[in-house]
Design a protein around this motif. Sequence first.
Motif, PDB file in Angstrom:
ATOM      1  N   GLN A  82       0.823  -1.210   0.000  1.00 42.87           N
ATOM      2  CA  GLN A  82       0.000   0.000   0.000  1.00 42.87           C
ATOM      3  C   GLN A  82       0.857   1.260   0.000  1.00 42.87           C
ATOM      4  OE1 GLN A  82      -2.590  -0.325   3.390  1.00 42.87           O
ATOM      5  NE2 GLN A  82      -3.707  -2.091   2.576  1.00 42.87           N
ATOM      6  N   ARG A  83       1.988   1.227   0.717  1.00 45.83           N
ATOM      7  CA  ARG A  83       2.830   2.417   0.837  1.00 45.83           C
ATOM      8  C   ARG A  83       3.829   2.548  -0.308  1.00 45.83           C
ATOM      9  NH1 ARG A  83       3.412   4.691   5.994  1.00 45.83           N
ATOM     10  NH2 ARG A  83       1.603   4.210   7.288  1.00 45.83           N
ATOM     11  N   LEU A  84       4.199   1.436  -0.934  1.00 48.95           N
ATOM     12  CA  LEU A  84       5.279   1.442  -1.912  1.00 48.95           C
ATOM     13  C   LEU A  84       5.030   2.355  -3.109  1.00 48.95           C
ATOM     14  CD1 LEU A  84       8.055   0.229  -2.444  1.00 48.95           C
ATOM     15  CD2 LEU A  84       6.941  -1.667  -3.634  1.00 48.95           C
ATOM     16  N   PRO A  85       3.816   2.421  -3.688  1.00 51.80           N
ATOM     17  CA  PRO A  85       3.626   3.302  -4.852  1.00 51.80           C
ATOM     18  C   PRO A  85       3.959   4.766  -4.574  1.00 51.80           C
ATOM     19  CG  PRO A  85       1.801   1.761  -4.683  1.00 51.80           C
ATOM     20  CD  PRO A  85       2.618   1.594  -3.448  1.00 51.80           C
ATOM     21  N   GLN A  86       3.659   5.258  -3.372  1.00 48.16           N
ATOM     22  CA  GLN A  86       3.983   6.647  -3.054  1.00 48.16           C
ATOM     23  C   GLN A  86       5.489   6.873  -3.059  1.00 48.16           C
ATOM     24  OE1 GLN A  86       1.615   8.778  -2.940  1.00 48.16           O
ATOM     25  NE2 GLN A  86      -0.089   7.355  -2.850  1.00 48.16           N
ATOM     26  N   THR A 136      -1.261  12.169   0.081  1.00 47.90           N
ATOM     27  CA  THR A 136      -1.226  10.876  -0.616  1.00 47.90           C
ATOM     28  C   THR A 136      -2.604  10.418  -1.065  1.00 47.90           C
ATOM     29  OG1 THR A 136      -1.323   9.766   1.523  1.00 47.90           O
ATOM     30  CG2 THR A 136       0.853  10.117   0.575  1.00 47.90           C
ATOM     31  N   THR A 137      -3.663  11.036  -0.543  1.00 45.89           N
ATOM     32  CA  THR A 137      -5.024  10.668  -0.945  1.00 45.89           C
ATOM     33  C   THR A 137      -5.500  11.480  -2.146  1.00 45.89           C
ATOM     34  OG1 THR A 137      -6.022  12.274   0.584  1.00 45.89           O
ATOM     35  CG2 THR A 137      -5.566  10.062   1.434  1.00 45.89           C
ATOM     36  N   HIS A 138      -4.672  12.367  -2.647  1.00 53.58           N
ATOM     37  CA  HIS A 138      -5.074  13.222  -3.764  1.00 53.58           C
ATOM     38  C   HIS A 138      -5.255  12.385  -5.032  1.00 53.58           C
ATOM     39  CE1 HIS A 138      -5.378  16.796  -6.255  1.00 53.58           C
ATOM     40  NE2 HIS A 138      -4.401  16.358  -7.025  1.00 53.58           N
ATOM     41  N   VAL A 139      -6.349  12.614  -5.739  1.00 50.26           N
ATOM     42  CA  VAL A 139      -6.675  11.889  -6.970  1.00 50.26           C
ATOM     43  C   VAL A 139      -6.604  12.870  -8.142  1.00 50.26           C
ATOM     44  CG1 VAL A 139      -8.413  10.556  -8.198  1.00 50.26           C
ATOM     45  CG2 VAL A 139      -8.157  10.288  -5.717  1.00 50.26           C
ATOM     46  N   VAL A 140      -5.883  12.483  -9.185  1.00 53.49           N
ATOM     47  CA  VAL A 140      -5.755  13.322 -10.379  1.00 53.49           C
ATOM     48  C   VAL A 140      -6.856  12.954 -11.356  1.00 53.49           C
ATOM     49  CG1 VAL A 140      -4.253  13.986 -12.293  1.00 53.49           C
ATOM     50  CG2 VAL A 140      -3.262  13.498 -10.053  1.00 53.49           C
ATOM     51  N   ASN A 141      -7.833  13.840 -11.516  1.00 55.81           N
ATOM     52  CA  ASN A 141      -8.938  13.598 -12.444  1.00 55.81           C
ATOM     53  C   ASN A 141      -9.295  14.833 -13.258  1.00 55.81           C
ATOM     54  OD1 ASN A 141     -10.095  15.148 -10.446  1.00 55.81           O
ATOM     55  ND2 ASN A 141     -11.338  13.463  -9.618  1.00 55.81           N
ATOM     56  N   SER A 142      -8.480  15.873 -13.169  1.00 55.40           N
ATOM     57  CA  SER A 142      -8.711  17.086 -13.946  1.00 55.40           C
ATOM     58  C   SER A 142      -7.387  17.822 -14.080  1.00 55.40           C
ATOM     59  CB  SER A 142      -9.761  17.976 -13.270  1.00 55.40           C
ATOM     60  OG  SER A 142      -9.291  18.427 -12.011  1.00 55.40           O
ATOM     61  N   GLN A 200      -0.953  18.173  -8.078  1.00 56.40           N
ATOM     62  CA  GLN A 200      -0.057  17.035  -7.878  1.00 56.40           C
ATOM     63  C   GLN A 200       1.383  17.407  -8.212  1.00 56.40           C
ATOM     64  OE1 GLN A 200      -0.574  14.135  -6.574  1.00 56.40           O
ATOM     65  NE2 GLN A 200       1.359  13.147  -7.070  1.00 56.40           N
ATOM     66  N   ILE A 201       1.581  18.154  -9.294  1.00 61.79           N
ATOM     67  CA  ILE A 201       2.928  18.599  -9.653  1.00 61.79           C
ATOM     68  C   ILE A 201       3.488  19.521  -8.574  1.00 61.79           C
ATOM     69  CG2 ILE A 201       4.276  19.910 -11.334  1.00 61.79           C
ATOM     70  CD1 ILE A 201       3.427  17.170 -12.317  1.00 61.79           C
ATOM     71  N   LYS A 202       2.647  20.426  -8.061  1.00 60.92           N
ATOM     72  CA  LYS A 202       3.114  21.366  -7.041  1.00 60.92           C
ATOM     73  C   LYS A 202       3.559  20.654  -5.774  1.00 60.92           C
ATOM     74  CE  LYS A 202       0.530  25.552  -8.305  1.00 60.92           C
ATOM     75  NZ  LYS A 202      -0.501  26.536  -7.848  1.00 60.92           N
ATOM     76  N   GLN A 203       2.772  19.651  -5.327  1.00 59.70           N
ATOM     77  CA  GLN A 203       3.133  18.997  -4.082  1.00 59.70           C
ATOM     78  C   GLN A 203       4.315  18.030  -4.250  1.00 59.70           C
ATOM     79  OE1 GLN A 203       0.042  16.606  -2.382  1.00 59.70           O
ATOM     80  NE2 GLN A 203      -0.072  15.176  -4.088  1.00 59.70           N
ATOM     81  N   ASN A 239       3.340   9.490   2.704  1.00 61.91           N
ATOM     82  CA  ASN A 239       2.912   8.245   3.328  1.00 61.91           C
ATOM     83  C   ASN A 239       3.527   7.048   2.600  1.00 61.91           C
ATOM     84  OD1 ASN A 239       1.527   6.831   5.282  1.00 61.91           O
ATOM     85  ND2 ASN A 239      -0.362   6.705   4.118  1.00 61.91           N
ATOM     86  N   GLY A 240       4.866   6.950   2.651  1.00 57.21           N
ATOM     87  CA  GLY A 240       5.579   5.892   1.949  1.00 57.21           C
ATOM     88  C   GLY A 240       6.260   4.943   2.905  1.00 57.21           C
ATOM     89  N   ILE A 241       7.134   4.105   2.363  1.00 60.63           N
ATOM     90  CA  ILE A 241       7.789   3.092   3.196  1.00 60.63           C
ATOM     91  C   ILE A 241       8.865   3.707   4.083  1.00 60.63           C
ATOM     92  CG2 ILE A 241       7.284   1.237   1.571  1.00 60.63           C
ATOM     93  CD1 ILE A 241      10.133   1.414   0.572  1.00 60.63           C
TER      94      ILE A 241
END
Length: 354
Positions: free
Chosen positions: A129-133, A204-210, A217-220, A304-306
């Motif tokens: 769960q944490r690895l993708p971040q 880490t809960t941010h969803v890119v849909n627009s 997402q780029i800014k953070q 929220n990563g490893i």
Amino acid sequence: MLTYTIRRLVLSVPTLLFIALVIFMLLQLAPGDPMAQVPLTVPPEVKAKMREALGLGQPAYIQFWKWLVQMFWIEPQVFIDYLTQRSFLFSWLPDTHFYTACGPEVQGACDLRVISWQTRSPVMDIVVQRLPQTLWVVGMAYVVGVLIALPIGIYSAYRQYSVFDQAGTFITMIGFSIPPFFTGPLLIVLFSVKLGWLPFIYDTTHVVNSWESFVYQIKQMIMPVMVLALQTTAQISRFMRASMLDNLNQDYVRTARAKGLGEAVVVMVHVLRNSMIPVVTVIALLVPGIFGGAIITEVIFSVNGIGQLLITALFANDLPMVMTLTFIFAFLIVLFNLIADVLYGILDPRVRYD
């Protein structure tokens, strides 16, 4: 080359086992009790049963052996079942049922996975769960660092002692000298507190849909990527510059120029290929190091990563989680050492391992 690769893979197994044993023994000697976070209202007999369920009352060698069996035998079975049952690429294969989860409804033998003492959940499920971040931030930082470092190193060597070379040397020395735990807060104070341009907490809960969510997402990602990419750029650019300078003074370069080859062909084809031989090794060996830097960076920016997971597990004295994460880091070091040696042999025909 194939024989050498197989031999290195075989030798890496006892190396990883020894690393796991050392980590386990060090954690056994560390102060602290995994049951210290249990509320005081829990009766002592319940705490005793919890300790027994977690295997804390067993001898150290029994705990280590169980972890080895769970990590190298049970977890691969879980992974194979996942591939054949739920993965997109391999779901067409016949479903496998190698792993049998333990539970009150299970009669007979069952397999117990590596369980986190802190969350009471399977360790590998939390890691997945944490690895993708972590891979998203670390991968982007490494790509950015390499893409910036190589042109800087090449041009600095070709224009030795120029203003660009001196400025690049100054900036890379700063990158070498300043650690991430100083660079991170400095960027937060400058770009978040003073200027208000960038968010200092990574959502880490941010969803890119627009388009707006993509921009956010780029800014953070800018600040954590900058912190990790700074040291990578500094190291690779200096190695690239030194290797280019060493090859620019070789006889084959003067011969190529005497034959009438263009300067771009001489530098970007002949010199660059030979210069990349040691640099590729450095690039491969720096991959585990950037994961180590990500541990501090993730804590600073709340990624929220490893890396943040490892720090949390250390404070909670979560032995299974710490052992699993450190083993993953050790595996990365061994793997990329092998990749570096193989790439070195591919790029340099003079190197023969067999």
